[in-house]
Design an enzyme around this catalytic site. Structure first.
Site, PDB file in Angstrom:
ATOM      1  CG  HIS A 145      -1.852  -0.723   1.076  1.00 40.44           C
ATOM      2  ND1 HIS A 145      -2.999  -0.319   0.618  1.00 40.44           N
ATOM      3  CD2 HIS A 145      -2.302  -2.717   1.568  1.00 40.44           C
ATOM      4  CE1 HIS A 145      -4.177  -1.629   0.581  1.00 40.44           C
ATOM      5  NE2 HIS A 145      -4.184  -2.386   1.319  1.00 40.44           N
TER       6      HIS A 145
ATOM      7  CG  ASP B 145      -6.614  -3.168   1.810  1.00 40.87           C
ATOM      8  OD1 ASP B 145      -6.280  -3.797   0.401  1.00 40.87           O
ATOM      9  OD2 ASP B 145      -6.837  -3.205   2.930  1.00 40.87           O
TER      10      ASP B 145
ATOM     11  CD  GLU C 151      -5.672  -8.878   3.442  1.00 45.00           C
ATOM     12  OE1 GLU C 151      -5.292  -8.911   4.368  1.00 45.00           O
ATOM     13  OE2 GLU C 151      -5.232  -7.999   3.060  1.00 45.00           O
TER      14      GLU C 151
ATOM     15  CG  HIS D 212      -4.491  -6.840  -0.622  1.00 45.01           C
ATOM     16  ND1 HIS D 212      -4.316  -5.594   0.127  1.00 45.01           N
ATOM     17  CD2 HIS D 212      -3.251  -6.703  -1.506  1.00 45.01           C
ATOM     18  CE1 HIS D 212      -2.708  -5.005  -0.451  1.00 45.01           C
ATOM     19  NE2 HIS D 212      -2.502  -6.304  -0.857  1.00 45.01           N
TER      20      HIS D 212
END
Length: 248
Positions: free
Chosen positions: A137, A144, A226, A229
């Site tokens: 990130h 996300d 995730e 993500h």
């Protein structure tokens, strides 16, 4: 008086320009596509830490310009289906990642925090791969996000005083996110949040598959642990630590 007023106005304009200045190649997503919904969770208290993380001075999605253009393409396709993207996190300052690490090692864990990792201690989040010490990130090329059905009521908001169910619980009992039901809440550190988890319904699986397919068409790769993500290979580069400041 006139000169003082002019000087003061100049200072305000300068401060505003400084607040909006980003490193070369970065943009505010709102400047690329203002229709994409944003709920930047680390800028508030509705997250696993329970407070704003360091570096989040504004609830704004900041990304590499190429990433923003690709998200605009996804949004254009979704608009034809009365759907929208919702951004939970975009660029994340390196200081925020360090803040997460310090939080995981502070030896304290509240009931609200356990909603996000109901099966194990927060001290295990890094070891198990749910949080990285060096986050993609921070390059501006990881995201996300989720999907929103614009045809339904998405007005429910987070109440910090309410006792919500764990992130793996029923969607009507979990923290409200104003999005489609992906089977778990955002930032849920649990096997049920793994993108290919078998312990979800057919409808939840279809939403996950739809999101992965939409993003994959633009070159984004999903992180298997995730469902929310995604990263864009080749667009990452170095990690940054500039704070997220108000767009205007």
């Amino acid at each position: 008086m006139a000169l003082a007023a002019i000087f003061a106005a100049g200072c305000i304009a300068s401060a505003s320009a400084q607040a909006q200045k980003l490193p070369a190649g970065f943009v505010y997503l709102r400047d690329v596509d203002p229709t994409i919904i944003q709920d930047i969770r680390y800028a508030g208290s509705n997250n696993f830490v329970g407070r704003p993380l360091r570096g989040y001075g504004a609830a704004e999605c900041v990304v590499k310009r190429k990433v923003g253009v690709l998200l605009k393409s996804v949004q254009k396709e979704l608009a034809l289906q009365d759907l929208s993207l919702k951004m939970f996190d975009c660029y994340r300052p390196a200081r925020a990642v360090a803040d997460m690490l310090a939080w995981s090692r502070d030896g304290r864990e509240t009931t609200a925090q356990r909603r996000y990792n109901p099966s194990f201690s927060k001290a295990d989040l890094f070891r198990l791969g749910y949080i990285a010490e060096r986050s993609g990130h921070s390059t501006g090329a990881a995201l996300d996000l989720t999907l929103v059905d614009l045809k339904v009521d998405n007005s429910a908001t987070f109440n910090p005083n309410k006792d919500y169910a764990d992130c793996i619980g029923n969607v009507n009992l979990r923290t409200p996110e104003g999005s489609v039901d992906m089977g778990t809440g955002y930032d849920c550190s649990d096997a049920k949040a793994h993108t290919a988890a078998r312990s979800i319904t057919a409808a939840q699986r279809r939403w996950r598959e739809k999101l992965v397919l939409l993003m994959a068409r633009r070159g984004f790769v999903n992180y298997s642990k995730e469902w929310w993500h995604f990263s864009l290979p080749g667009a990452a580069g170095q990690a940054y630590d500039f704070p997220i400041t108000p767009r205007k």
